[in-house]
Design a protein around this motif. Structure first.
Motif, mmCIF file in Angstrom:
data_model
loop_
_atom_site.group_PDB
_atom_site.id
_atom_site.type_symbol
_atom_site.label_atom_id
_atom_site.label_comp_id
_atom_site.label_asym_id
_atom_site.label_seq_id
_atom_site.Cartn_x
_atom_site.Cartn_y
_atom_site.Cartn_z
ATOM 1 N N TRP A 60 0.833 -1.204 0.000
ATOM 2 C CA TRP A 60 0.000 0.000 0.000
ATOM 3 C C TRP A 60 0.868 1.256 0.000
ATOM 4 O O TRP A 60 0.504 2.269 -0.622
ATOM 5 N N PHE A 61 2.020 1.205 0.674
ATOM 6 C CA PHE A 61 2.904 2.360 0.748
ATOM 7 C C PHE A 61 3.670 2.538 -0.559
ATOM 8 O O PHE A 61 3.826 3.661 -1.054
ATOM 9 N N ARG A 62 4.126 1.424 -1.142
ATOM 10 C CA ARG A 62 4.880 1.489 -2.401
ATOM 11 C C ARG A 62 4.029 2.039 -3.537
ATOM 12 O O ARG A 62 4.525 2.768 -4.396
ATOM 13 N N THR A 63 2.753 1.681 -3.570
ATOM 14 C CA THR A 63 1.890 2.097 -4.676
ATOM 15 C C THR A 63 1.517 3.577 -4.624
ATOM 16 O O THR A 63 0.940 4.100 -5.580
ATOM 17 N N LEU A 64 1.853 4.265 -3.543
ATOM 18 C CA LEU A 64 1.552 5.701 -3.453
ATOM 19 C C LEU A 64 2.421 6.527 -4.399
ATOM 20 O O LEU A 64 2.043 7.627 -4.798
ATOM 21 N N ALA B 126 -6.160 9.933 0.818
ATOM 22 C CA ALA B 126 -7.154 9.092 0.149
ATOM 23 C C ALA B 126 -7.069 9.228 -1.366
ATOM 24 O O ALA B 126 -7.241 8.250 -2.101
ATOM 25 N N GLU B 127 -6.775 10.440 -1.845
ATOM 26 C CA GLU B 127 -6.725 10.678 -3.288
ATOM 27 C C GLU B 127 -5.459 10.126 -3.932
ATOM 28 O O GLU B 127 -5.403 9.961 -5.150
ATOM 29 N N TYR B 128 -4.466 9.815 -3.156
ATOM 30 C CA TYR B 128 -3.262 9.165 -3.675
ATOM 31 C C TYR B 128 -3.377 7.637 -3.625
ATOM 32 O O TYR B 128 -2.585 6.933 -4.252
ATOM 33 N N SER B 129 -4.338 7.120 -2.861
ATOM 34 C CA SER B 129 -4.397 5.685 -2.579
ATOM 35 C C SER B 129 -5.176 4.903 -3.632
ATOM 36 O O SER B 129 -6.174 5.379 -4.167
ATOM 37 N N GLN B 130 -4.730 3.671 -3.905
ATOM 38 C CA GLN B 130 -5.503 2.761 -4.732
ATOM 39 C C GLN B 130 -6.701 2.259 -3.940
ATOM 40 O O GLN B 130 -6.636 2.107 -2.720
ATOM 41 N N ALA C 267 -11.085 6.720 4.799
ATOM 42 C CA ALA C 267 -11.410 6.100 3.517
ATOM 43 C C ALA C 267 -12.917 6.148 3.256
ATOM 44 O O ALA C 267 -13.362 6.490 2.153
ATOM 45 N N PHE C 268 -13.715 5.816 4.265
ATOM 46 C CA PHE C 268 -15.160 5.736 4.104
ATOM 47 C C PHE C 268 -15.759 7.081 3.702
ATOM 48 O O PHE C 268 -16.521 7.180 2.736
ATOM 49 N N GLU D 39 -13.849 3.038 -6.734
ATOM 50 C CA GLU D 39 -12.949 4.106 -7.135
ATOM 51 C C GLU D 39 -13.539 5.442 -6.710
ATOM 52 O O GLU D 39 -14.761 5.607 -6.646
ATOM 53 N N LEU D 40 -12.669 6.401 -6.383
ATOM 54 C CA LEU D 40 -13.172 7.718 -5.979
ATOM 55 C C LEU D 40 -13.884 8.378 -7.144
ATOM 56 O O LEU D 40 -13.440 8.313 -8.298
ATOM 57 N N VAL D 41 -15.004 9.030 -6.836
ATOM 58 C CA VAL D 41 -15.847 9.662 -7.852
ATOM 59 C C VAL D 41 -15.347 11.066 -8.157
ATOM 60 O O VAL D 41 -15.020 11.828 -7.248
ATOM 61 N N ASP D 42 -15.269 11.389 -9.442
ATOM 62 C CA ASP D 42 -14.887 12.757 -9.828
ATOM 63 C C ASP D 42 -16.045 13.723 -9.621
ATOM 64 O O ASP D 42 -15.853 14.854 -9.281
#
Length: 414
Positions: free
Chosen positions: A14-18, A138-142, A345-346, A411-414
């Motif tokens: 989770w940290f690497r994917t940031l 949150a916006e950087y996270s998968q 996250a929620f 996925e986060l909504v635009d």
């Protein structure tokens, strides 16, 4: 096993994917929230000494905690809207600077009224930091890692709390109570260094950064009460009210409870809190993984029920059984913190990018303001058995879950 699967199985993927920018954002948000906790805890830890120094009642002492939380709601809502208008990182800088300045000024307060004002103003920054930092990370996270990633930011609260207990134990052991509580507030200058680093090194997530460049943000508080969002906003605010009502009751009054009701020394109180805080840190992290594995709602439900049961058990232990108080501190801290792990996250998943800061800032901090009534009620009723009142908050949280959707993996909504 494929290379991709093997990579995803690594515990800190989770940290690497940031990415490089995301990791810096994580460090900035983690540091901001940890030092936010450090500055906040200076009051509960010094509350007994402050009460004696100014000769105030327990109700007035509880008002210090409640005022901080109520005003922090204003700061959180304002910072959330500001984060949608000027960006997450700029807002993060402003809020950290604000709670730093007024925490230090608390140490110079000549009377109770001045301390109350400075503590209230500290609340503006205290409330706003979380809204900006949680949205940023949150916006950087998968999607599949978002729960645990933001939960690690939440775990910074336990780190800051632990640091404040260490400072408390040292300061109150070498200085008189009349001076020690002031020194505690003066140590709140530390976050000033973080502001300089965030200003230089941290940037908003590309999607949010692009929106600020190409659009003229017009998000307002009214918009989260329109259409389908009004139901979401109502139940999310109710959830935050219940969880924070229970939590702040314990965090505000537990040091005084251990010192007065359980008759522990300064070092003894610090030792007992160490068990609680260790449980809290582990709870934040485990709760983050569970919210990704079990789902957001099941995690909230599980730890709401456990926290309520443990608060009742912890405060009903008879005198002379302090060993049991020590042992129960770990699971109490674990449950009370694990329930917070899913919040960042929620709430981020419930709102679109243009309103994410506003939605998170309002719901989380509305809950903080209403939940802040709980410590004051306990202050007027007495901090022993009445602390069980905080367990009622977790019942409110359970009811709120009935009106909210499960958002794990979206996925986060635009």
């Amino acid at each position: 096993m494929t290379a991709t699967t093997a990579t995803e199985a690594r515990p800190f993927d989770w940290f690497r994917t940031l990415g490089k920018r995301g990791r810096r954002a994580f460090v900035g948000a983690f540091g901001g929230y940890g030092l936010d906790s450090f500055d906040y805890q200076t009051l509960p830890l010094g509350l007994a000494a402050i009460t004696a120094y100014f000769g105030i009642s327990s109700g007035e002492a509880g008002l210090l905690g409640t005022t901080t939380l109520v005003v922090s709601a204003v700061g959180g809502v304002g910072a959330g809207m500001l984060a949608d208008r000027i960006g997450r990182v700029r807002t993060l800088q402003i809020t950290i600077a604000m709670y730093t300045i007024f925490t230090v000024l608390c140490g110079f307060a000549p009377n109770f009224e001045t301390l109350l004002i400075f503590r209230a103003l500290q609340g503006l920054g205290f409330g706003g930091e979380w809204a900006a930092g949680a949205a940023l990370v949150a916006e950087y996270s998968q999607a599949k890692y978002r729960g645990r990633t933001v939960a690690f930011v939440q775990s910074a609260w336990a780190v800051g709390w632990g640091l404040s207990v260490i400072v408390y134990t040292v300061v109150f052991s070498v200085a008189s109570d009349a001076v020690a509580w002031r020194i505690m507030f003066w140590t709140g200058v530390i976050p000033a260094l973080l502001v300089l680093w965030v200003r230089k090194s941290v940037k908003d997530a590309p999607r949010a950064e692009e929106r600020l460049k190409t659009e003229r943000p017009k998000g307002t508080l009214v918009q989260i009460f329109k259409g389908d969002l009004v139901r979401t906003t109502f139940f999310a605010a109710l959830l935050a009210t219940g969880v924070q009502g229970g939590y702040y009751t314990i965090s505000t009054w537990l040091p005084s409870y251990l010192k007065k009701t359980r008759e522990l020394t300064v070092i003894g109180t610090g030792g007992y809190l160490a068990f609680l805080i260790t449980g809290a840190f582990v709870g934040y992290i485990c709760g983050g993984y569970l919210t990704d594995l079990m789902g957001r709602k099941k995690t909230f439900l599980t730890f709401a029920l456990l926290s309520a049961a443990l608060i009742v058990a912890y405060t009903q232990i008879p005198k002379g059984a302090n060993g049991l108080v020590l042992v129960l501190g770990f699971p109490l801290g674990f449950s009370m913190s694990a329930i917070f792990s899913g919040f960042g996250a929620f709430l981020a998943e419930l709102y679109p990018t243009a309103l994410r800061g506003t939605g998170q800032g309002f719901t989380y901090n509305f809950g903080r303001a209403v939940g802040a009534i709980f410590p004051t009620v306990v202050g007027f009723l007495g901090a022993g058995g009445a602390i069980v009142f905080g367990a009622l908050g977790y019942g409110i949280a359970v009811l709120a879950l009935l009106g909210l959707p499960e958002t794990r993996g979206i996925e986060l909504v635009d």
